[in-house]
Structures are given as structure tokens and as C-alpha cells.
Design an enzyme around this catalytic site. Structure first.
Site, PDB file in Angstrom:
ATOM      1  N   TYR A   1      10.163  32.648  19.918  1.00 57.00           N
ATOM      2  CA  TYR A   1      10.775  31.487  19.983  1.00 57.00           C
ATOM      3  C   TYR A   1      12.297  31.705  19.041  1.00 57.00           C
ATOM      4  O   TYR A   1      12.437  32.288  18.471  1.00 57.00           O
ATOM      5  CB  TYR A   1       9.909  30.318  18.887  1.00 57.00           C
ATOM      6  CG  TYR A   1       8.719  30.102  19.322  1.00 57.00           C
ATOM      7  CD1 TYR A   1       8.134  30.411  20.738  1.00 57.00           C
ATOM      8  CD2 TYR A   1       7.619  29.389  18.493  1.00 57.00           C
ATOM      9  CE1 TYR A   1       6.955  30.105  20.985  1.00 57.00           C
ATOM     10  CE2 TYR A   1       6.187  29.213  19.017  1.00 57.00           C
ATOM     11  CZ  TYR A   1       5.993  29.638  20.263  1.00 57.00           C
ATOM     12  OH  TYR A   1       4.678  29.100  20.587  1.00 57.00           O
TER      13      TYR A   1
ATOM     14  N   HIS B   1      -0.404  36.348  21.149  1.00 58.03           N
ATOM     15  CA  HIS B   1       0.298  35.111  21.838  1.00 58.03           C
ATOM     16  C   HIS B   1      -0.397  35.184  23.366  1.00 58.03           C
ATOM     17  O   HIS B   1      -0.847  34.237  23.820  1.00 58.03           O
ATOM     18  CB  HIS B   1       1.665  35.467  21.924  1.00 58.03           C
ATOM     19  CG  HIS B   1       2.312  34.200  22.252  1.00 58.03           C
ATOM     20  ND1 HIS B   1       3.871  33.878  21.865  1.00 58.03           N
ATOM     21  CD2 HIS B   1       1.910  32.760  22.581  1.00 58.03           C
ATOM     22  CE1 HIS B   1       4.098  32.758  22.052  1.00 58.03           C
ATOM     23  NE2 HIS B   1       2.848  32.200  22.467  1.00 58.03           N
TER      24      HIS B   1
ATOM     25  N   SER C   1       1.064  21.653  22.355  1.00 55.99           N
ATOM     26  CA  SER C   1       1.372  20.517  23.350  1.00 55.99           C
ATOM     27  C   SER C   1       0.440  19.360  23.535  1.00 55.99           C
ATOM     28  O   SER C   1      -0.110  18.916  24.279  1.00 55.99           O
ATOM     29  CB  SER C   1       1.648  21.020  24.740  1.00 55.99           C
ATOM     30  OG  SER C   1       2.691  22.150  24.735  1.00 55.99           O
TER      31      SER C   1
ATOM     32  N   LEU D   1       0.632  16.284  22.979  1.00 55.76           N
ATOM     33  CA  LEU D   1       1.410  15.071  23.643  1.00 55.76           C
ATOM     34  C   LEU D   1       1.744  15.468  25.023  1.00 55.76           C
ATOM     35  O   LEU D   1       2.779  14.725  25.307  1.00 55.76           O
ATOM     36  CB  LEU D   1       2.315  14.541  22.755  1.00 55.76           C
ATOM     37  CG  LEU D   1       1.776  14.021  21.202  1.00 55.76           C
ATOM     38  CD1 LEU D   1       2.767  13.563  20.312  1.00 55.76           C
ATOM     39  CD2 LEU D   1       0.755  12.913  21.715  1.00 55.76           C
TER      40      LEU D   1
ATOM     41  N   GLY E   1       5.306  15.901  25.316  1.00 60.76           N
ATOM     42  CA  GLY E   1       6.083  14.683  25.022  1.00 60.76           C
ATOM     43  C   GLY E   1       6.032  13.895  26.135  1.00 60.76           C
ATOM     44  O   GLY E   1       6.327  12.619  25.790  1.00 60.76           O
ATOM     45  N   PHE E   2       5.552  14.048  27.331  1.00 60.87           N
ATOM     46  CA  PHE E   2       5.368  12.938  28.333  1.00 60.87           C
ATOM     47  C   PHE E   2       4.401  12.120  27.695  1.00 60.87           C
ATOM     48  O   PHE E   2       4.566  10.710  28.244  1.00 60.87           O
ATOM     49  CB  PHE E   2       4.796  13.929  29.438  1.00 60.87           C
ATOM     50  CG  PHE E   2       5.042  12.859  30.886  1.00 60.87           C
ATOM     51  CD1 PHE E   2       5.849  13.262  31.688  1.00 60.87           C
ATOM     52  CD2 PHE E   2       4.112  11.733  31.048  1.00 60.87           C
ATOM     53  CE1 PHE E   2       6.288  12.408  32.798  1.00 60.87           C
ATOM     54  CE2 PHE E   2       4.302  11.150  32.371  1.00 60.87           C
ATOM     55  CZ  PHE E   2       5.382  11.310  32.954  1.00 60.87           C
TER      56      PHE E   2
END
Length: 318
Positions: free
Chosen positions: A50, A120, A199, A201, A204-205
Site C-alpha cells: 500500500y 496477502h 471493503s 461498504l 464506497g458505493f
């Protein structure tokens, strides 16, 4: 702050963590991280790849941000990071790579140990038993405290857990990504392994903040994801509008409703919504105050049934 326990080895964390993947290495991000800690968030999730330097094939930028922000308050934070994604060689999990990666992450974070260290992605060329065996050595050496896996299938989780207890599995999970309910989640519950949805959410959607494709910045990676494109976007937005309507009736935001739904699935689940803004952290934490009745859960299932999302999770995937 409500607490939850990941795994059967006693790792206690805040019921909501903070994903840091999208944070730029700037002062606002530092303030957000420190503010989240002040609000009671203890689980901070990063990874060696990241950071803004990833495009230049340099790792560790986001880890350095997290380390800088939490410096001096190490005893209050549970730091989770990951290894195993490379630029050109695919997923890696061989002993030499792991040992090199953990030392680099310790340096970038500026810490003596990592609380939760994830692979990962599973390395198809290294048996999971060999990978976890090496991680178990790092536990004995004190470099890491607990072992995790990310996006691992059920059979690999079983094999890994047979070598050394796995504390947590991190995988995408939200109202529009529920594939893990079929095979992974039953195994986690059976083996006493914590579940950390990333993720939560829907990138973000599901917050309701994205009303049209143009709301995404021109350099936003989500523009390349099938669920944010064309007809898929339109269909998904219709469901989000129903979620927003229900949230309004409950006196909360769509984001809070989505997180409350996740938290209600089981007590071994600790979502890690990511955000750059402290105001969003505060909003997300409001989900902890929402109680969903059986009727509420049935209504959510009705308006956003499993598999409703139109489009694949990633470009090029099914």
C-alpha cells in the site's frame, strides 16, 4: 468502545477497525489515524504494497505513514500488515521472501513486532504448510504475534490452521460481496478464526455518496472496476437507493446501516472500513450504536439479496 476477539488466541480489538490502503502520506491522514485511536479504534490495517509509491514498484509507503502516526502510542494500537503480493512474480510465500518482507515491514512501521501478519495472497508455488511454518517461527522469535490469511479459500485455511492457529482471515465482504458465506465463513466459525471484512461498504458505493460515474476522480482506481461501469452502475445504484431509504427510516446513514448489518452477522466479525477523513471514521463508529431486529435484517435481505450486485468484483474476473 465495543471490543471483539479475533481467533482463539485472545487478540482483542475494537469492534470496528480502520483500513488505511487509500490514505496518502500527508498530515490529514496522520490526524485521521491519531483521531481514530483517540476515539477508541485499536485495529489498524495496512500492507507492504500500500502507498503512493506502488506505481514506482516501491513498497512500504503506507506502513511508514501508519508507523509515523502511531509513534509513541504503540501500546494502544493493534497493527496488522501483509506480505506476499509482488510486482512481477505473482504471490509469494516462500521462507526467504517472508523473512525479508517481515524485516522490511518492521523497519517501515518503526516497531519491534507486528501484531497480526497476513499472507496477502496464497502462493500457488509454495505449500501453505511451508508458509505458515515460517510464520510460526516468526511468532517464536517475537517478530509477529498472530498469523492471518487474506483472500484464502476454505481448504487452504484448514491446511494452514493445522500447522499453527490462524487468528484472522481478511476477505472482501459486504452487502454486495457475500461469496464468503458459502464456504469460508462456516470454516472460520468451526475453527474459531476471526473474520476481518475489507471493503465492507462496497468500495464506497454502499455509502450512497457516489451518484454517478463522474463522481469518481479521474485517477480513481474504481473507474476500472466492472461494478462502477455502465449498466452495472445503474443497476447497483437502484439497490443503494433502497438501502438509503431504509437507513433514513432507521435514523442513520447508509454506511452505518451496511456496517451494522455486517456486525450483526456474528461476533467474530470485525470490519475495517477505509477512509481518509476523521469525520467518516466518526460516522462509521455510529454503526456500533445501531441494533437491527430480525425484521430489519429480513428487510435488508429483501431489498439487497445475496448476489444482487451487477458486475464482477475485479476487472477481468467472473
Amino acid at each position: 468502545m465495543q471490543k471483539r476477539t479475533l481467533g482463539s488466541q485472545g487478540l482483542e480489538v475494537s469492534a470496528l477497525g480502520l483500513g488505511t490502503m487509500m490514505m496518502p502520506n500527508d498530515e490529514e491522514s496522520v490526524r485521521t489515524l491519531r483521531g481514530a485511536l483517540d476515539l477508541g479504534v485499536t485495529l489498524f490495517d495496512t500492507a507492504d504494497l500500500y502507498g503512493e509509491e506502488y506505481a514506482q514498484q516501491r513498497f512500504g509507503g503506507n506502513e511508514k505513514l501508519v508507523g509515523r502516526a502511531l509513534k509513541g502510542q504503540r501500546d494502544k494500537a493493534i497493527i496488522a500488515t501483509k506480505f506476499g503480493i509482488t510486482h512481477t512474480q505473482g504471490p509469494k510465500g516462500d521462507p526467504a521472501y517472508i523473512k525479508k518482507s517481515v524485516d522490511a515491514s518492521l523497519f517501515n512501521l518503526g516497531v519491534d513486532y507486528i501484531d497480526l501478519y497476513y499472507q496477502h495472497r496464497i502462493d500457488p508455488n509454495t505449500p501453505i504448510e511451508e508458509t505458515v511454518g515460517t510464520l510460526a517461527e516468526l511468532v517464536k522469535e517475537g517478530k509477529i504475534r498472530y498469523i492471518g490469511l487474506s483472500e484464502a479459500p476454505a481448504d487452504q485455511i484448514r491446511r494452514a490452521h493445522a500447522v499453527h492457529p490462524i487468528t484472522a482471515v481478511e476477505t472482501e465482504y459486504s452487502l454486495w460481496s457475500r461469496e464468503v458465506e458459502d464456504e469460508v465463513m462456516p470454516v472460520l466459525k468451526e475453527l474459531g478464526i476471526g473474520f476481518v471484512p475489507y471493503s465492507p461498504l462496497g468500495r464506497g458505493f454502499l455509502t450512497g455518496q457516489i451518484k454517478q460515474f463522474e463522481d469518481l476522480p479521474k485517477d480513481d482506481y474504481r473507474r476500472h472496476y466492472p461494478r462502477f461501469q455502465g449498466e452495472n452502475f445503474t443497476k447497483n445504484l437502484q439497490v443503494v437507493s433502497l438501502i438509503e431509504k431504509m437507513a433514513a427510516q432507521k435514523g442513520c446513514t447508509a454506511a452505518q446501516l451496511g456496517l451494522a448489518w455486517l456486525l450483526a452477522q456474528d461476533d467474530y466479525i470485525v470490519p475495517i472500513p477505509g477512509t481518509k477523513k476523521l469525520s467518516r471514521v466518526q460516522e462509521n463508529l455510529g454503526a456500533l450504536q445501531i441494533t437491527l431486529s430480525a425484521d430489519d435484517l429480513a428487510e435488508i435481505e429483501h431489498i439487497s439479496p445475496k448476489g444482487f450486485a451487477s458486475g464482477a468484483r475485479y476487472p477481468g474476473s467472473v
